[in-house]
Each structure stands twice: as C-alpha cells, then as structure tokens.
Scaffold this active site. Structure first.
Site, PDB file in Angstrom:
ATOM      1  N   LYS A   1      -2.823  -6.671  14.667  1.00 20.82           N
ATOM      2  CA  LYS A   1      -2.222  -5.778  14.864  1.00 20.82           C
ATOM      3  C   LYS A   1      -3.344  -4.581  13.766  1.00 20.82           C
ATOM      4  O   LYS A   1      -3.310  -3.244  14.122  1.00 20.82           O
ATOM      5  CB  LYS A   1      -0.898  -5.142  14.755  1.00 20.82           C
ATOM      6  CG  LYS A   1      -0.406  -4.740  13.879  1.00 20.82           C
ATOM      7  CD  LYS A   1       0.746  -4.074  12.862  1.00 20.82           C
ATOM      8  CE  LYS A   1       1.568  -4.641  12.183  1.00 20.82           C
ATOM      9  NZ  LYS A   1       1.023  -3.151  11.477  1.00 20.82           N
ATOM     10  N   ASN A   2      -3.436  -5.485  12.623  1.00 23.18           N
ATOM     11  CA  ASN A   2      -4.008  -4.365  11.620  1.00 23.18           C
ATOM     12  C   ASN A   2      -5.129  -4.758  11.773  1.00 23.18           C
ATOM     13  O   ASN A   2      -6.431  -3.751  10.801  1.00 23.18           O
ATOM     14  CB  ASN A   2      -4.009  -4.810  10.061  1.00 23.18           C
ATOM     15  CG  ASN A   2      -2.217  -5.080  10.112  1.00 23.18           C
ATOM     16  OD1 ASN A   2      -1.677  -4.087  10.267  1.00 23.18           O
ATOM     17  ND2 ASN A   2      -1.804  -5.374   8.877  1.00 23.18           N
TER      18      ASN A   2
ATOM     19  N   CYS B   1       6.540   1.180   7.566  1.00 24.93           N
ATOM     20  CA  CYS B   1       7.692   0.601   6.602  1.00 24.93           C
ATOM     21  C   CYS B   1       8.219   1.049   5.264  1.00 24.93           C
ATOM     22  O   CYS B   1       7.704   1.676   4.901  1.00 24.93           O
ATOM     23  CB  CYS B   1       7.496  -0.876   6.552  1.00 24.93           C
ATOM     24  SG  CYS B   1       6.728  -2.347   7.967  1.00 24.93           S
TER      25      CYS B   1
ATOM     26  N   ARG C   1       4.316   5.064  -1.185  1.00 24.73           N
ATOM     27  CA  ARG C   1       3.154   4.575   0.299  1.00 24.73           C
ATOM     28  C   ARG C   1       2.128   6.290   0.133  1.00 24.73           C
ATOM     29  O   ARG C   1       2.128   6.546   1.259  1.00 24.73           O
ATOM     30  CB  ARG C   1       3.100   4.243   1.602  1.00 24.73           C
ATOM     31  CG  ARG C   1       4.136   2.992   1.266  1.00 24.73           C
ATOM     32  CD  ARG C   1       4.108   2.120   2.882  1.00 24.73           C
ATOM     33  NE  ARG C   1       2.284   1.760   2.856  1.00 24.73           N
ATOM     34  CZ  ARG C   1       2.722   0.626   3.860  1.00 24.73           C
ATOM     35  NH1 ARG C   1       4.180   0.763   4.983  1.00 24.73           N
ATOM     36  NH2 ARG C   1       1.231   0.389   4.373  1.00 24.73           N
TER      37      ARG C   1
ATOM     38  N   ASP D   1       0.984  -9.725   3.080  1.00 25.41           N
ATOM     39  CA  ASP D   1       1.870  -9.094   3.974  1.00 25.41           C
ATOM     40  C   ASP D   1       2.645 -10.457   5.115  1.00 25.41           C
ATOM     41  O   ASP D   1       2.596 -10.900   5.536  1.00 25.41           O
ATOM     42  CB  ASP D   1       0.888  -8.891   5.706  1.00 25.41           C
ATOM     43  CG  ASP D   1       0.797  -7.486   5.749  1.00 25.41           C
ATOM     44  OD1 ASP D   1      -0.539  -6.777   6.075  1.00 25.41           O
ATOM     45  OD2 ASP D   1       1.550  -6.315   4.543  1.00 25.41           O
TER      46      ASP D   1
ATOM     47  N   ARG E   1       7.281  -4.576  16.275  1.00 25.95           N
ATOM     48  CA  ARG E   1       6.089  -4.263  15.940  1.00 25.95           C
ATOM     49  C   ARG E   1       4.714  -4.434  14.971  1.00 25.95           C
ATOM     50  O   ARG E   1       3.815  -4.324  15.538  1.00 25.95           O
ATOM     51  CB  ARG E   1       6.750  -2.770  14.555  1.00 25.95           C
ATOM     52  CG  ARG E   1       7.491  -2.032  14.960  1.00 25.95           C
ATOM     53  CD  ARG E   1       7.707  -1.309  13.992  1.00 25.95           C
ATOM     54  NE  ARG E   1       6.285  -1.357  12.876  1.00 25.95           N
ATOM     55  CZ  ARG E   1       6.174  -0.215  11.804  1.00 25.95           C
ATOM     56  NH1 ARG E   1       7.333  -0.087  11.109  1.00 25.95           N
ATOM     57  NH2 ARG E   1       5.124   0.246  11.627  1.00 25.95           N
TER      58      ARG E   1
HETATM   59  C1  EPZ Z   1      -2.275  -2.252   5.546  1.00 24.88           C
HETATM   60  O1  EPZ Z   1      -1.887  -0.877   5.240  1.00 24.88           O
HETATM   61  C2  EPZ Z   1      -1.264  -2.776   6.278  1.00 24.88           C
HETATM   62  N1  EPZ Z   1      -1.653  -1.733   7.219  1.00 24.88           N
HETATM   63  C3  EPZ Z   1      -0.375  -3.276   5.712  1.00 24.88           C
HETATM   64  O2  EPZ Z   1       0.293  -3.995   6.822  1.00 24.88           O
HETATM   65  C4  EPZ Z   1      -0.990  -3.805   4.126  1.00 24.88           C
HETATM   66  O3  EPZ Z   1       0.441  -4.892   3.713  1.00 24.88           O
HETATM   67  C5  EPZ Z   1      -1.863  -3.509   3.433  1.00 24.88           C
HETATM   68  O4  EPZ Z   1      -3.065  -2.326   4.286  1.00 24.88           O
HETATM   69  C6  EPZ Z   1      -2.200  -3.625   2.312  1.00 24.88           C
HETATM   70  O5  EPZ Z   1      -2.980  -5.005   2.704  1.00 24.88           O
HETATM   71  C7  EPZ Z   1      -2.157  -1.177   8.499  1.00 24.88           C
HETATM   72  O6  EPZ Z   1      -3.409  -2.165   7.927  1.00 24.88           O
HETATM   73  C8  EPZ Z   1      -1.500  -1.365   9.829  1.00 24.88           C
HETATM   74  P1  EPZ Z   1      -3.118   0.510   0.994  1.00 24.88           P
HETATM   75  P2  EPZ Z   1      -2.122   0.819   4.100  1.00 24.88           P
HETATM   76  O7  EPZ Z   1      -3.423   1.573   1.455  1.00 24.88           O
HETATM   77  O8  EPZ Z   1      -3.601   0.863   4.756  1.00 24.88           O
HETATM   78  C9  EPZ Z   1      -1.177   2.430  -2.626  1.00 24.88           C
HETATM   79  C10 EPZ Z   1       2.307  -4.834   7.919  1.00 24.88           C
HETATM   80  O9  EPZ Z   1       2.820  -5.418   7.132  1.00 24.88           O
HETATM   81  N2  EPZ Z   1      -1.769   3.901  -1.433  1.00 24.88           N
HETATM   82  O10 EPZ Z   1      -4.125  -0.694   1.482  1.00 24.88           O
HETATM   83  O11 EPZ Z   1      -0.506   1.594   3.713  1.00 24.88           O
HETATM   84  C11 EPZ Z   1      -0.441   2.087  -1.803  1.00 24.88           C
HETATM   85  O12 EPZ Z   1       0.751   2.720  -1.589  1.00 24.88           O
HETATM   86  C12 EPZ Z   1       1.147  -3.635   7.044  1.00 24.88           C
HETATM   87  O13 EPZ Z   1       1.630  -5.104   8.892  1.00 24.88           O
HETATM   88  C13 EPZ Z   1      -2.261   4.579  -2.652  1.00 24.88           C
HETATM   89  O14 EPZ Z   1      -1.206   5.219  -4.047  1.00 24.88           O
HETATM   90  O15 EPZ Z   1      -2.212   0.082   2.507  1.00 24.88           O
HETATM   91  C14 EPZ Z   1      -0.400   0.716  -1.564  1.00 24.88           C
HETATM   92  O16 EPZ Z   1       0.996   0.102  -2.909  1.00 24.88           O
HETATM   93  C15 EPZ Z   1       2.236  -3.052   5.817  1.00 24.88           C
HETATM   94  N3  EPZ Z   1      -2.945   5.583  -2.348  1.00 24.88           N
HETATM   95  C16 EPZ Z   1      -1.159   0.065  -1.694  1.00 24.88           C
HETATM   96  O17 EPZ Z   1      -2.241   0.928  -2.560  1.00 24.88           O
HETATM   97  C17 EPZ Z   1      -3.470   5.662  -1.354  1.00 24.88           C
HETATM   98  O18 EPZ Z   1      -3.516   7.002  -0.992  1.00 24.88           O
HETATM   99  C18 EPZ Z   1      -1.950  -0.694  -0.707  1.00 24.88           C
HETATM  100  O19 EPZ Z   1      -2.104  -0.059   0.021  1.00 24.88           O
HETATM  101  C19 EPZ Z   1      -3.457   4.998  -0.754  1.00 24.88           C
HETATM  102  C20 EPZ Z   1      -2.310   3.853  -0.637  1.00 24.88           C
END
Ligand code: EPZ
Length: 414
Positions: A22-23, A116, A121, A304, A395
């Site tokens: 998915k990701n 989610c 986020r 995840d 999802r």
């Molecule tokens: C991706 O989300 C995945 N989703 C998530 O999978 C996964 O948990 C995550 O990466 C971490 O591996 C998809 O790929 C669609 P991040 P993403 O930006 O890109 C903070 C699932 O279950 N952050 O690496 O949103 C954020 O709040 C989903 O398949 C900021 O603060 O993850 C989080 O605490 C859930 N500011 C951390 O970084 C930003 O601008 C990691 O977020 C961006 C992120």
C-alpha cells in the site's frame, strides 16, 4: 461493512502470498500524473485507499483502468490541479498529490490530509522543503494552496519523514536543476517510488540512502512497473502466527524488509526460516516476551507493526516493553487489550505490556494497523471476539479475514 467474529486459539497452517505494498503504490499512483504517457502498474493491491486514489486521478482528468491487479493510468487528458475534499480528505497519502501536482503544473490545491488518528500528523516538513524549492505554500480553511515551478535546491529534512521525502522527489523530478535531499527517509517504499519514476525517465541517485539526488528532466514518459511486496502485511501475518500458534509459509517476502519484525518475534519464541522469497514461521512453544522493542525509522522495527506486536505480547504470560518513537498517539488498542485481560501501563511513548490468558471480547478498531492488531489478539484469546470497525482494516488489507481463514483461522464476517 460487517464485523469480524473470531474464535481464538485455532492454530494456523498453510501458505499465504504477500501482495503489493500500500505505502509504495499510493505515492507511485500520485506520481503517474507527472508523465506524458500511460503507466501500467502491476501487483497493485485491491485496497480502499487505492480505490480512493484512483478516483482522485479520474477527477483530475486521467483515464484509469484496473483489471487483474494491473492498473493503467493515462494522464494525457489530465487538466486540473485541484483536489476537492471527497476522497482526498479521507487519506493521509493524498498529500503526495501536492508534490505531483506542483511537479506537473507548478500549482496545487488540495485539502489538508486526513488519515488515521495517530497524532497531529502535521506537514510542516513538506511545506518547508517546497518553500526552499521556490514554491509558495499557504494553508487556510482546511485547504493547502501551492504556487510556483519548483527549482532544484540543497535540502535537509529535520526528520526523515517518509511523506516529505516522497513529496520532494515528486516535485524535484520535473524541476529545473538539481535537488539534493539530505536526511531523507530510507524506507523501501521510497526506493520503489524512485524505481517507478526512473522507469518514466527520471534521473535519481541514492534512493534507499539518506541522501537522494534528483536531476530535473523536461519530460517524463509512460512505463510499466511492478509494486514491491507489502512488508507490513507480511509482518502482520507473522504476528498472527505467533499469537495463534501453528506454522505458515509466506511467499513474496523480501527478507531485509521484515528482518526487524522477525527478530522481535524470534525473541517471543517463534522459529522463522527464510529461503529465497519465502519465510516459514513456526510457533510451537509458549509465547515469551521480546524484552524492550523500540519503533524506529527503517531498518529499525516499523511503527506500522507496533500494534500487532503489542497484541502478540498481550497473548503471552511475560512482561515486555514497547517504545513508540515515531507517532505521538499510537497506543489506541490499549483499552481494547485491557478489556481482554491484558495489564498494560502506558507512560508517554512507553507501554509496559503484561500478558495474561486473554479472553474474547467486543473490540473496536480506531485505525488501520490497530484494527489488524485486534484480529491478532483475538486469534490468541480464549473464546469469541467481535471486531468492529473493519472499514479501517480494508484500507490496508485486501481481505484479512479471508486471508487468515485460508490458513485455518476461525473468522467469519457478519
Ligand atoms: C507514512 O506516513 C506511512 N503512510 C505510514 O503508514 C507510516 O507509519 C509512516 O510513513 C512512518 O513509516 C503512507 O506511506 C501512506 P512520516 P507519513 O511523515 O508519511 C511527523 C499505515 O498504517 N511529521 O514519516 O505520514 C509525523 O507526525 C500508515 O500504513 C511531522 O512532524 O509518515 C510522525 O510523527 C500509518 N511533520 C512522524 O513525523 C511532517 O511534515 C513520521 O511521519 C511530516 C511528518
């Protein structure tokens, strides 16, 4: 959608094939609008998040066809840079359209991403990077407005955000000049996105490392590409076998992608053997504690799979600790596991999990991976559980109940 009714402690036995990630496919589908020709994406999983994304592409004016796991997207007739709330508001991954639309049009309008409820986020890292690439980004009324042709820049992410890394790459492939992204995310899904864009004619170096260099090109074409297997689905299946007991063989497994999960489950007493793209998972001993498990960016233990591991630990009799370092609110299944008889103490990012003889209960999913984790816990509990909120699970899993039923789990849907 119906609930899942699970009768626990039926050992698993059989073979499961892991489908496309998915990701990986979600940012790749967003990137399909950067080309001038049709793209054919193979091994595309049948997930509600994928259906939402295909609907977004149609609303942007793309021609989209999906058949037997192959999705064709032809962006030639695409003409809009605006996403309305609809499907885009449903999912976090719609934010990847920010990079793709800016890359194609030098403009983008889309709703702040949904997704989610794992914490705030924010997308501040995405916005900071786009501004450094010369793109103005404002947000108001729940919408994001971006304007300006991206130009090459020397960037550094304050945190190796997966989504921010993907968005920078999507904007950079068509930018004027060279973009270097430091402290980039190293998750395998990033390398898959880079593989897809390279097949379209992009010039990207260093994917999978912490420094990615993109040389903007004036034009990208169509391509054919096969999506990598879903390492989180594989990890979920491994956790299900550890909780229920028995022995399953997984196909389409990339060992380095699941190493951290396999290592934690081995500490729980599972025997996991790899051979080529297969993994044999055997659980014939009482569940032990894995000790302390900390979620980290890749290649550390994936956030995840954190809820699914917590469910496994709750099925055991020992005490273990999980530290969630990636999201600020990813312990939503704790009240559900407590209702089954687990003793769990949470303080900040740390959860101390003391397993017990879990009993079946009414369980309520609140997010995608938490929902899958409740199914894992129900598989290891005595008696019957009813899992509500299966829409969340759909999802990210094609048919979790059917998949597990095919290897002996007693799960029905009603
Ligand atoms: C991706 O989300 C995945 N989703 C998530 O999978 C996964 O948990 C995550 O990466 C971490 O591996 C998809 O790929 C669609 P991040 P993403 O930006 O890109 C903070 C699932 O279950 N952050 O690496 O949103 C954020 O709040 C989903 O398949 C900021 O603060 O993850 C989080 O605490 C859930 N500011 C951390 O970084 C930003 O601008 C990691 O977020 C961006 C992120």
């Amino acid at each position: 959608m119906e609930d899942y009714i699970v009768s626990g402690r039926a050992p698993l036995c059989g073979r499961l094939a892991v489908y496309g990630a998915k990701n990986a496919v979600l940012p790749i589908l967003a990137g399909s609008i950067l080309g001038s020709g049709a793209v054919f994406i193979k091994n595309c999983p049948r997930l509600s998040d994928v259906s939402y994304t295909l609907e977004i592409l149609r609303r942007l004016g793309c021609r989209v066809e999906a058949e037997d796991g192959v999705v064709m997207v032809n962006p030639a007739s695409a003409s809009s840079w605006r996403l309305d709330a609809g499907p885009a508001g449903e999912m976090r991954s719609s934010v990847n359209f920010l990079g793709a639309l800016v890359g194609r049009y030098g403009r983008a309008e889309l709703p702040m991403p949904g997704g989610c409820r794992l914490g705030s986020r924010p997308i501040d890292l995405h916005i900071k990077a786009f501004r450094e690439m010369g793109v103005s980004v404002e947000s108001s009324g729940g919408m994001i407005y971006a304007e300006g042709r991206p130009r090459g820049a020397d960037l550094r992410l304050d945190f190796p955000s997966v989504g921010a890394t993907e968005n920078v790459i999507l904007a950079a492939v068509a930018a004027k000049g060279i973009t270097t992204l430091n402290n980039a995310a190293r998750e395998p899904e990033i390398a898959d996105l880079c593989g897809f864009l390279t097949a379209m004619g992009a010039k990207i170096h260093g994917s999978g490392t912490g420094t990615i260099r993109v040389e903007g090109v004036p034009r990208l074409g169509g391509c054919e590409y096969e999506i990598m297997p879903d390492r989180i689905v594989a990890g979920t299946y491994m956790c299900a076998a550890a909780a229920a007991g028995g022995e399953i063989e997984l196909e389409n497994v990339v060992r380095p992608h699941v190493e951290a999960v396999a290592e934690a489950l081995t500490r729980c007493g599972a025997e996991i053997a790899f051979s080529g793209d297969r993994a044999l998972v055997r659980m014939r001993r009482p569940l032990r504690s894995p000790g302390v498990v900390r979620t980290e960016v890749y290649p550390g233990f994936p956030t995840d799979c954190q809820s699914q591991l917590m469910a496994v630990m709750a099925c055991g009799r020992e005490t273990g600790v999980i530290v969630e370092n990636i999201f600020e609110n990813r312990f939503r299944i704790v009240p559900e596991l407590r209702r089954m008889g687990a003793e769990i103490r949470v303080s900040g990012p740390k959860a101390e999990v003391r397993g017990g003889a879990l009993k079946g209960a009414e369980l309520f999913a609140g997010d995608l991976r938490g929902g899958a984790a409740l199914v894992v816990a129900a598989l290891g509990a005595r008696g019957e559980s009813r899992v509500h909120g299966v829409d969340y699970i759909a999802r990210g899993y094609q048919d979790l109940a059917g998949e597990l039923r095919s290897v002996g789990a007693k799960i029905k849907q009603e």
